[in-house]
Design a protein around this motif. Sequence first.
Motif, PDB file in Angstrom:
ATOM      1  N   ASP A   1       0.862  -1.253   0.067  1.00  0.00           N
ATOM      2  CA  ASP A   1      -0.007   0.024   0.058  1.00  0.00           C
ATOM      3  C   ASP A   1       0.781   1.140  -0.025  1.00  0.00           C
ATOM      4  OD1 ASP A   1      -1.514   2.160   0.525  1.00  0.00           O
ATOM      5  OD2 ASP A   1      -2.759   1.205   2.158  1.00  0.00           O
ATOM      6  N   PRO A   2       0.936   1.959  -1.055  1.00  0.00           N
ATOM      7  CA  PRO A   2       1.857   2.953  -1.159  1.00  0.00           C
ATOM      8  C   PRO A   2       1.922   4.066  -0.308  1.00  0.00           C
ATOM      9  CG  PRO A   2       0.465   3.001  -3.106  1.00  0.00           C
ATOM     10  CD  PRO A   2       0.186   1.767  -2.408  1.00  0.00           C
ATOM     11  N   GLU A   3       0.275   4.367  -0.105  1.00  0.00           N
ATOM     12  CA  GLU A   3      -0.078   5.397   1.061  1.00  0.00           C
ATOM     13  C   GLU A   3       0.185   5.008   2.326  1.00  0.00           C
ATOM     14  OE1 GLU A   3      -1.380   9.235   1.510  1.00  0.00           O
ATOM     15  OE2 GLU A   3      -2.024   8.025  -0.255  1.00  0.00           O
ATOM     16  N   ALA A   4       0.316   3.635   2.872  1.00  0.00           N
ATOM     17  CA  ALA A   4       0.739   3.550   4.072  1.00  0.00           C
ATOM     18  C   ALA A   4       1.906   3.209   4.176  1.00  0.00           C
ATOM     19  CB  ALA A   4       0.056   1.859   4.291  1.00  0.00           C
ATOM     20  N   ALA A   5       2.745   3.018   3.103  1.00  0.00           N
ATOM     21  CA  ALA A   5       4.471   2.751   2.989  1.00  0.00           C
ATOM     22  C   ALA A   5       4.933   4.464   3.105  1.00  0.00           C
ATOM     23  CB  ALA A   5       4.774   2.336   1.682  1.00  0.00           C
ATOM     24  N   LEU A   6       4.203   5.069   2.368  1.00  0.00           N
ATOM     25  CA  LEU A   6       4.705   6.728   2.834  1.00  0.00           C
ATOM     26  C   LEU A   6       4.407   7.228   4.152  1.00  0.00           C
ATOM     27  CD1 LEU A   6       5.911   9.102   1.463  1.00  0.00           C
ATOM     28  CD2 LEU A   6       3.403   9.894   0.522  1.00  0.00           C
ATOM     29  N   ARG A   7       3.238   6.787   4.565  1.00  0.00           N
ATOM     30  CA  ARG A   7       3.058   7.193   6.057  1.00  0.00           C
ATOM     31  C   ARG A   7       3.929   6.654   7.089  1.00  0.00           C
ATOM     32  NH1 ARG A   7      -2.498   6.398   4.660  1.00  0.00           N
ATOM     33  NH2 ARG A   7      -2.448   4.332   5.628  1.00  0.00           N
ATOM     34  N   ALA A   8       4.202   5.263   6.845  1.00  0.00           N
ATOM     35  CA  ALA A   8       5.138   4.832   7.771  1.00  0.00           C
ATOM     36  C   ALA A   8       6.695   5.577   7.646  1.00  0.00           C
ATOM     37  CB  ALA A   8       5.533   3.340   7.524  1.00  0.00           C
ATOM     38  N   ALA A   9       7.131   6.023   6.190  1.00  0.00           N
ATOM     39  CA  ALA A   9       8.438   6.746   6.140  1.00  0.00           C
ATOM     40  C   ALA A   9       8.141   8.124   6.720  1.00  0.00           C
ATOM     41  CB  ALA A   9       8.523   6.724   4.573  1.00  0.00           C
ATOM     42  N   ALA A  10       7.154   8.871   6.593  1.00  0.00           N
ATOM     43  CA  ALA A  10       6.934  10.129   7.268  1.00  0.00           C
ATOM     44  C   ALA A  10       6.939   9.953   8.679  1.00  0.00           C
ATOM     45  CB  ALA A  10       5.634  10.458   6.615  1.00  0.00           C
ATOM     46  N   ARG A  11       6.554   8.960   9.330  1.00  0.00           N
ATOM     47  CA  ARG A  11       6.521   8.815  10.944  1.00  0.00           C
ATOM     48  C   ARG A  11       7.979   8.725  11.298  1.00  0.00           C
ATOM     49  NH1 ARG A  11       2.064   6.516  13.827  1.00  0.00           N
ATOM     50  NH2 ARG A  11       0.220   6.498  12.415  1.00  0.00           N
ATOM     51  N   ALA A  12       8.969   7.874  10.463  1.00  0.00           N
ATOM     52  CA  ALA A  12      10.238   7.689  10.726  1.00  0.00           C
ATOM     53  C   ALA A  12      10.981   8.958  10.724  1.00  0.00           C
ATOM     54  CB  ALA A  12      10.920   6.678   9.783  1.00  0.00           C
ATOM     55  N   TYR A  13      10.525  10.021   9.678  1.00  0.00           N
ATOM     56  CA  TYR A  13      11.011  11.298   9.200  1.00  0.00           C
ATOM     57  C   TYR A  13      10.628  12.173  10.414  1.00  0.00           C
ATOM     58  CZ  TYR A  13      12.212  15.624   6.955  1.00  0.00           C
ATOM     59  OH  TYR A  13      12.626  16.620   6.349  1.00  0.00           O
ATOM     60  N   ARG A  14       9.432  12.159  11.011  1.00  0.00           N
ATOM     61  CA  ARG A  14       9.156  12.863  12.254  1.00  0.00           C
ATOM     62  C   ARG A  14      10.028  12.391  13.570  1.00  0.00           C
ATOM     63  NH1 ARG A  14       3.970  10.428  15.381  1.00  0.00           N
ATOM     64  NH2 ARG A  14       5.720   8.952  15.618  1.00  0.00           N
ATOM     65  N   ASP A  15      10.085  11.196  13.474  1.00  0.00           N
ATOM     66  CA  ASP A  15      11.082  10.878  14.834  1.00  0.00           C
ATOM     67  C   ASP A  15      12.292  11.382  14.760  1.00  0.00           C
ATOM     68  OD1 ASP A  15       8.617   9.396  15.460  1.00  0.00           O
ATOM     69  OD2 ASP A  15       9.436   7.500  14.883  1.00  0.00           O
ATOM     70  N   ALA A  16      12.914  11.435  13.259  1.00  0.00           N
ATOM     71  CA  ALA A  16      14.251  11.950  13.414  1.00  0.00           C
ATOM     72  C   ALA A  16      14.247  13.358  13.711  1.00  0.00           C
ATOM     73  CB  ALA A  16      14.864  11.582  11.678  1.00  0.00           C
ATOM     74  N   ILE A  17      13.121  14.065  13.104  1.00  0.00           N
ATOM     75  CA  ILE A  17      13.099  15.587  13.483  1.00  0.00           C
ATOM     76  C   ILE A  17      13.118  15.693  14.888  1.00  0.00           C
ATOM     77  CG2 ILE A  17      11.656  17.479  13.245  1.00  0.00           C
ATOM     78  CD1 ILE A  17      10.794  16.588  10.617  1.00  0.00           C
ATOM     79  N   ARG A  18      12.433  14.845  15.722  1.00  0.00           N
ATOM     80  CA  ARG A  18      12.357  15.206  17.195  1.00  0.00           C
ATOM     81  C   ARG A  18      13.663  14.938  17.750  1.00  0.00           C
ATOM     82  NH1 ARG A  18       6.220  12.344  18.657  1.00  0.00           N
ATOM     83  NH2 ARG A  18       5.168  14.297  17.745  1.00  0.00           N
ATOM     84  N   ALA A  19      14.321  13.850  17.197  1.00  0.00           N
ATOM     85  CA  ALA A  19      15.681  13.475  17.787  1.00  0.00           C
ATOM     86  C   ALA A  19      16.512  14.585  17.576  1.00  0.00           C
ATOM     87  CB  ALA A  19      15.946  12.244  17.090  1.00  0.00           C
ATOM     88  N   VAL A  20      16.508  15.306  16.514  1.00  0.00           N
ATOM     89  CA  VAL A  20      17.358  16.495  16.244  1.00  0.00           C
ATOM     90  C   VAL A  20      16.976  17.649  17.111  1.00  0.00           C
ATOM     91  CG1 VAL A  20      18.038  18.191  14.687  1.00  0.00           C
ATOM     92  CG2 VAL A  20      18.098  15.817  13.837  1.00  0.00           C
ATOM     93  N   GLU A  21      15.649  17.728  17.372  1.00  0.00           N
ATOM     94  CA  GLU A  21      15.042  18.901  18.344  1.00  0.00           C
ATOM     95  C   GLU A  21      15.551  18.735  19.685  1.00  0.00           C
ATOM     96  OE1 GLU A  21      10.881  20.380  16.052  1.00  0.00           O
ATOM     97  OE2 GLU A  21      11.101  18.306  17.543  1.00  0.00           O
ATOM     98  N   ASP A  22      15.642  17.267  20.153  1.00  0.00           N
ATOM     99  CA  ASP A  22      16.091  16.905  21.419  1.00  0.00           C
ATOM    100  C   ASP A  22      17.404  17.300  21.565  1.00  0.00           C
ATOM    101  OD1 ASP A  22      13.393  16.166  22.261  1.00  0.00           O
ATOM    102  OD2 ASP A  22      14.090  14.118  21.673  1.00  0.00           O
ATOM    103  N   GLN A  23      18.356  17.094  20.820  1.00  0.00           N
ATOM    104  CA  GLN A  23      19.595  17.543  20.851  1.00  0.00           C
ATOM    105  C   GLN A  23      19.855  18.924  20.914  1.00  0.00           C
ATOM    106  OE1 GLN A  23      21.694  15.584  17.490  1.00  0.00           O
ATOM    107  NE2 GLN A  23      21.229  13.487  18.049  1.00  0.00           N
ATOM    108  N   VAL A  24      18.974  19.712  20.166  1.00  0.00           N
ATOM    109  CA  VAL A  24      19.273  21.126  19.798  1.00  0.00           C
ATOM    110  C   VAL A  24      18.827  21.562  21.563  1.00  0.00           C
ATOM    111  CG1 VAL A  24      18.507  23.324  19.197  1.00  0.00           C
ATOM    112  CG2 VAL A  24      18.963  21.291  17.539  1.00  0.00           C
TER     113      VAL A  24
END
Length: 327
Positions: free
Chosen positions: A304-327
């Motif tokens: 399901d490309p929609e679900a796959a993209l959402r999963a990737a976007a969630r991973a991207y969100r987690d990466a953003i928060r990780a950087v925010e925590d470091q800052v």
Amino acid sequence: MRTEAPVAPGRIVLLTASHRVAPGLLSWPAWQTLHDADQVLCSDDAHPQLPYLREAGIGVEIAAPTAQELLDACAGDRTVVVLPSGEGDQALTDGLARLAGSGRVQMPDLELLPGSYDLPGARLLDLVQVMDRIRLECPWSSQQTHKGLAKYGIEEAYELVEAIEDGDRDELREELGDVLLQVVFHARIAQEGREEDGAEPFSIDDVAATIVEKLIHRHPHVFGDESAETPEEVKAHWLRTKAIEKQRDSVTDGVPLGQPGLALAAKLASRVRTAGLDVALPAGDGIGYELLGLAVRAEAQGADPEAALRAAARAYRDAIRAVEDQV
């Protein structure tokens, strides 16, 4: 010197019945107990079971006995049936509990006899009744229309998907209820038939009847003589039957164009593949055509490309928060 035999304490039967089951539809043990009882008591002269009991020749005394009065009525090995009626029941049961706990009273046998049971799905009747009242009495709900509620249906569907993807069962239960509310709400509005001039009203029962008929018709391998051994065979039959029902000219008919782009592309690719058509992807420059190709490839691979993209976007969100925590 003669010793008098102790008086048998008798039997108290508290007969309950579900308000979601039509009055008079009682179990055989309930009817048998009512016919054999020495006395039947009810404190509510408007109790819904009363007309049916009287029609069956069962005399019902309208009375609200205290716990002690009920014990006295049972003396001599008598059976007294009490129809619970709501507000006064707690006081009666509390009184019986106090007498039993005192240790000074020989208590009769106390039995709770269910006269009827809820069938699966019975709580849906509660939802319909609550929705009826809200529609009539709530200033906001009473003014809503199909168009005004449309956005909430989309939001609730997305929240349901999110709960599924998160694996949160408590959230899943709640979001399923929110989606169900949208169905009942729209059906309640449609029942009034006032949103469009000349619109034919329909109710939640009509909605349920339509989907039941559709499910039976599209599952002849379950309700008919046909057979299907694999999910693919079931899906192929479903699509053939749907095409006949809708009398569609194209496999693309009925595909909502307003859905998210990746989901739309995958749905069209699925229709093409199921129909066995050989359709080349349109050529063009730009990210849109690249995404189309990716969506079609994902669908062919069973993803399901929609679900796959959402999963990737969630991973991207987690990466953003990780950087925010470091800052």
